[in-house]
Design an enzyme around this catalytic site. Structure first.
Site, PDB file in Angstrom:
ATOM      1  N   HIS A  72      23.890  18.563  32.919  1.00  0.00           N
ATOM      2  CA  HIS A  72      24.513  17.251  32.784  1.00  0.00           C
ATOM      3  C   HIS A  72      25.848  17.310  32.047  1.00  0.00           C
ATOM      4  O   HIS A  72      26.389  16.274  31.668  1.00  0.00           O
ATOM      5  CB  HIS A  72      23.551  16.283  32.099  1.00  0.00           C
ATOM      6  CG  HIS A  72      22.392  15.905  32.965  1.00  0.00           C
ATOM      7  ND1 HIS A  72      21.375  15.069  32.548  1.00  0.00           N
ATOM      8  CD2 HIS A  72      22.086  16.252  34.240  1.00  0.00           C
ATOM      9  CE1 HIS A  72      20.489  14.938  33.527  1.00  0.00           C
ATOM     10  NE2 HIS A  72      20.906  15.644  34.561  1.00  0.00           N
ATOM     11  N   HIS A  94      17.982  21.388  42.859  1.00  0.00           N
ATOM     12  CA  HIS A  94      16.903  20.717  43.580  1.00  0.00           C
ATOM     13  C   HIS A  94      16.234  21.638  44.596  1.00  0.00           C
ATOM     14  O   HIS A  94      15.084  21.406  44.968  1.00  0.00           O
ATOM     15  CB  HIS A  94      17.428  19.455  44.248  1.00  0.00           C
ATOM     16  CG  HIS A  94      17.617  18.323  43.299  1.00  0.00           C
ATOM     17  ND1 HIS A  94      17.411  17.001  43.642  1.00  0.00           N
ATOM     18  CD2 HIS A  94      17.981  18.304  41.988  1.00  0.00           C
ATOM     19  CE1 HIS A  94      17.650  16.229  42.594  1.00  0.00           C
ATOM     20  NE2 HIS A  94      18.009  17.003  41.587  1.00  0.00           N
TER      21      HIS A  94
END
Length: 732
Positions: A264, A97
């Site tokens: 993920h 992020h």
């Protein structure tokens, strides 16, 4: 993430600031702001004036830092327990992020300055709980101090997180110096966090066309809504959003699939309960919270009770070890829509047993779950083809993810010359805009003088030499350190064909400069050479010197050789296409009329060139009288002696004997003699702003004064030289 009226993660409390009256921007919301030109000065920097971050980082024991980070990964803290006993997933998200705000359209965002520490990023809904991640890092940052910046530490921690969970990373480079205040970046016009696309200030128009240069689907998100567009759980529709946003971060389909699947493979999302339990973000939370936000009243508010995105998904059977479960589950199971405990849309495997571990109770298991955006990798045809190849060839996924992660976390660092540390890979990658190393003896002062003579007697006018050098150098972006004169990519696709570069004139100009280059190089008996990149800049310097002499103020323009010429094979055409200027107020160029005024686009360009307001002012004034406008347009050429470096632009702009009126053409004005009405000049908004805007007029008055000619020339040369050398990281 579908609430439109008020994001549950946004601040509802009282701000921790004293009361104040309206600002100038409140009174005059359309007033041009020069604040972007005054960011990150020494006034906000706590470091010593002679502090050299590169030198400090190079003295760092990187192996010791990594050892401490490895230990931290499994050192679960009671105040914020680690999922599955390992902070790896949290730290990967933190690094992702930090880097993931990057956008190729203007190069802004990214991990390069540690901006995740500041508003608005530190309080974005997509960054919930990353305040905890950075606080977990504080003891290590405190230990090593100024030898490693927050920006570098955040990315390094993401790398170590991957390595500690069995993944081999591609490499790591330091060199990201911290800044000490928020960047002034346009993140969108919405007034509400996570406002939907149909909102009053939507970033979308037409058939879901995302506003440039934005690269996220909603205010406060890094990329896409994991529940689907506007919360609609449609994997195919979500794929369109994924492709658009990742492309705007310079990622192709393969890199996109690898990043999503690789990222993920680790950790989980958090949605233990309703979002209504989550408190104020860090910027709104009370002083006693000491910069921590989103305090939750659900259960313990942490660990098994944590609420972050509102989604509750764990993708693999070993969330703290690299494995191939993501694609195995994606293709081998069928999926049905369900809701998280917080009410968010997510998917659960049909008719499958409980094989996924619980993050805090080893006795518990659950069924495999996925996000809408995960299923996009199976149900979008192009993504499916790539995903199935990765499913069948895990080694290809590992390689693609390692490379894509490296690109993600280093994309905004610029050329490899800025990379520091022992883990920088030897392989040169095309997205780094490679330039060959200097392989010849550089020209000396006598050579420079001789070449200047050849240039000035070539028949190329001052205006063309100046505009060509400017076109080459002014592609530089201080945001992601791309562009600039080094490499001479102005002679390569796509830059040679950009409308702003006047392709026909450019080809003729470069042909003459190449003749001069070839004649000089052929005349050398040794290994001395001049590159075209150097010659283009030298030609601009010679032209500026001649123009200053024409104005009666001879001056020497600094010049340092050492640039090299890149090849077409070293140039990613698609990546450079995103850098094509649609506006350049320094050359009075607008591709078309925009809903953003020309003067605001000028300031934006100046900020990307790292210019101050005085530097912007003196450059515009000088380039106008040098007749450097695109297409030799006479707008703003407020002089009777073009190609003389005079302060005439300012003198005539400030002349009270001229009355300005809007002409029929959009954004064009006519300056008429106040007595006779005779037409004297034409100009654009990018010209008249220097007489209209109170701050810029104050600067224009300095250069328009009767004693300003000499200082104007010297200041122009200094600003010009700065732009010509913005990409010379080898000189730092």
């Amino acid at each position: 993430m579908t609430t439109e009226s008020k994001c549950p993660f946004s601040g509802g409390g009282k701000p921790n600031t004293p009361r104040r009256g309206p600002s100038n921007q409140d009174w005059w919301p359309n007033q041009l702001s020069l604040k972007p030109l005054h960011q990150h000065s020494s006034l906000s920097d706590p470091m010593d004036p002679d502090f050299d971050y590169a030198k400090a980082f190079n003295s760092l024991d990187l192996a010791a830092v990594k050892q401490d980070l490895h230990a931290l990964m499994t050192d679960s803290q009671e105040w914020w327990p680690a999922d599955f006993g390992h902070y790896g997933g949290l730290f990967i998200r933190m690094a992702w992020h930090s880097a993931g705000t990057y956008r190729i359209g203007d190069g802004r965002g990214g991990a390069g300055e540690g901006q995740q520490r500041f508003a608005p990023l530190n309080s974005w809904p997509d960054n919930v709980s990353l305040d905890k991640a950075r606080r977990l890092l504080w003891p290590i940052k405190q230990k090593y101090g100024r030898k490693i910046s927050w920006a570098d530490l955040i990315v390094l921690t993401g790398n170590v997180a991957l390595e500690s969970m069995g993944f081999k990373t591609f490499g790591y480079a330091g060199g990201r110096a911290d800044t000490w205040e928020p960047d002034d970046v346009y993140w969108g016009s919405e007034k509400i966090w996570l406002e939907l696309s149909g909102g009053q200030n939507s970033r979308y128009s037409g058939d879901r066309d995302l506003e440039d240069p934005l690269a996220a689907v909603q205010m406060g998100l890094i990329y896409v809504n994991p529940e689907g567009p506007d919360g609609n759980p449609d994997p195919v529709a979500a794929a369109r959003d994924i492709r658009e946003t990742f492309a705007r971060m310079a990622m192709n389909d393969e890199e996109t699939v690898a990043l999503i699947a690789g990222g993920h493979t680790f950790g989980k999302t958090h949605g233990a309960g309703p979002a209504s339990h989550v408190g104020d973000d860090p910027e709104t939370a009370g002083l006693e919270r000491q910069g921590l936000g989103w305090q939750s009243s659900f259960g313990t508010g942490k660990g098994k009770d944590a609420i972050t995105s509102g989604l509750e998904v764990t993708w693999t059977t070993t969330p703290t070890q690299w494995n191939h479960d993501f694609f195995k589950h994606l293709f081998e199971y069928e999926w049905e829509l369900t809701q998280s405990p917080a009410g968010a849309h997510q998917w659960v495997a049909k008719d499958v047993g409980e094989t996924i571990p619980d993050a805090f109770d080893p006795a518990k298991k659950q069924r495999p779950t996925m996000l809408t955006t995960d299923l996009s990798l199976r149900f979008d045809p192009a993504y499916e083809k790539i995903s199935r190849r990765f499913y069948e060839h895990p080694d290809q996924l590992a390689d693609a993810f390692s490379r894509a992660w490296y690109k993600l976390t280093h994309r905004d660092m610029g050329p490899r010359a800025r990379y520091l540390g022992p883990e920088v890979p030897a392989e040169e990658l095309i997205w780094q805009d490679p330039i060959p190393a200097v392989d010849h003896q550089l020209i000396n002062d006598q050579d420079i003088a001789d070449l200047k003579t050849s240039i000035l007697t070539s028949g190329l006018p001052i205006s063309v030499l100046v505009s060509t050098a400017w076109a080459s150098a002014s592609t530089f972006r201080g945001s992601d350190k791309r562009g600039g004169a080094n490499g001479a990519r102005i002679r390569l696709a796509p830059q040679k064909d950009w409308a702003i570069n006047q392709p026909a004139q450019l080809a003729q100009t470069l042909a003459k400069l190449e003749d001069i280059q070839q004649a000089f190089n052929n005349a050398q008996s040794g290994n001395k050479r001049v590159s075209l990149a150097d010659l283009i800049v030298l030609a601009g310097a010679a032209a500026v010197e001649q123009a200053a002499a024409n104005a009666g103020h001879p001056v020497s323009v600094p010049f340092t050789p050492g640039r090299m010429d890149a090849t077409q094979e070293q140039t990613d055409v698609d990546s450079f296409e995103a850098m094509e200027p649609v506006a350049d107020g320094f050359r009075n160029y607008l591709e078309r009329q925009f809903n953003i005024p020309a003067e605001a686009l000028l300031v934006d360009k100046a900020q990307l060139l790292t210019l101050t307001a005085p530097e912007m002012t003196v450059l515009v004034g000088g380039l106008r009288v040098l007749n450097a406008n695109v297409g030799q347009s006479q707008h703003g050429v407020l002089t009777q002696r073009p190609q003389a470096l005079s302060n005439d632009f300012f003198v005539n702009l400030l002349d009270m004997g001229t009355t300005w009126k809007a002409a029929g053409e959009d954004g064009v004005f006519e300056g008429q003699d106040s007595q006779t009405g005779a037409l004297k000049w034409t100009a654009t908004r990018a010209d008249l702003i220097f007489g209209s805007h109170s701050q810029l007029r104050a600067l224009a008055e300095v250069y328009g004064s009767s004693d300003a000619q000499a200082s104007f020339v010297y200041d122009f040369v200094a600003a010009w030289n700065k732009v010509m050398n913005l990409d010379r990281f080898d000189l730092a």
